[in-house]
Design an enzyme around this catalytic site. Structure first.
Site: not given
Ligand code: IMP
Length: 183
Positions: A103, A107, A157
């Site tokens: 991955e 986040d 980021v």
């Molecule tokens: P989550 O489901 O919130 O853990 O987010 C997962 C996906 O969101 C990651 O695989 C990224 O594609 C995108 N993402 C999360 N945080 C960031 C960030 O800070 N910058 C760019 N993409 C992000």
């Protein structure tokens, strides 16, 4: 693209490419040891994991196969929707394989939770996760990530595969996006 090329768009440089490479070499050594003589399948999550997959796989000394999934995540915004959809499935059968999900970033962890549940139902011999970046303060669950590149602050980021509205993926390092870019 170098960090200097977009310095006006970044409020902070977090990691240069050489710092990322150094950490990846350490993680690759761990994976080499943990999967020695095992049939390792790396599963990358498009599009963000392209860079980490390319660099991690080449830093390994053991054999591995690679496969890819595409799932929906952010669209062009900067916060998680929690809505996950498979856009492209794997080509491989996971039954009895040692699977390591690669991955870009964890986040909230919502995407990963969905993905792991889905992959576990395909009965791999083992299922672990490597994430290049993780935001511990944003976590909405306690999913175990066995290999973590760097824990980073809870800010948006870009770089090293991570985009904002489709841009900055080809930035070699990682930086915090300046608010003027998205506000
Ligand atoms: P989550 O489901 O919130 O853990 O987010 C997962 C996906 O969101 C990651 O695989 C990224 O594609 C995108 N993402 C999360 N945080 C960031 C960030 O800070 N910058 C760019 N993409 C992000």
């Amino acid at each position: 693209m170098d960090l200097r090329d977009v310095s006006d768009d970044l409020s902070q440089v977090l990691y240069t490419k050489s710092q990322l490479d150094e950490r990846l070499a350490e993680i690759a050594a761990q994976i080499d040891a943990d999967y020695e003589r095992k049939d390792l399948l790396l599963v990358g999550v498009l599009n963000g994991a392209v860079m980490v997959m390319a660099d991690l796989s080449r830093a390994l000394s053991i054999h591995c196969e690679m496969d890819w999934m595409a799932i929906s995540s952010y669209g062009s915004g900067t916060s998680s929707s929690g809505v996950v959809r498979i856009l492209k499935d794997l080509n491989s059968n996971l039954l009895g394989r040692h699977v390591l999900v690669v991955e870009d970033i964890v986040d909230t962890g919502l995407t990963l939770a969905y993905l792991l549940e889905n992959l576990r139902s395909r009965k791999p011999a083992s299922l672990e996760v490597m994430a290049m970046f993780r935001k511990p303060e944003a976590a909405r669950n306690d999913i175990e990530v066995k290999y973590v590149g760097f824990d980073i602050p809870n800010e948006f980021v870009v770089g090293y595969g991570l985009d904002y509205a489709g841009r900055y993926r080809n930035l070699s390092g990682l930086g915090t996006l300046a608010p003027h870019v998205y506000s």
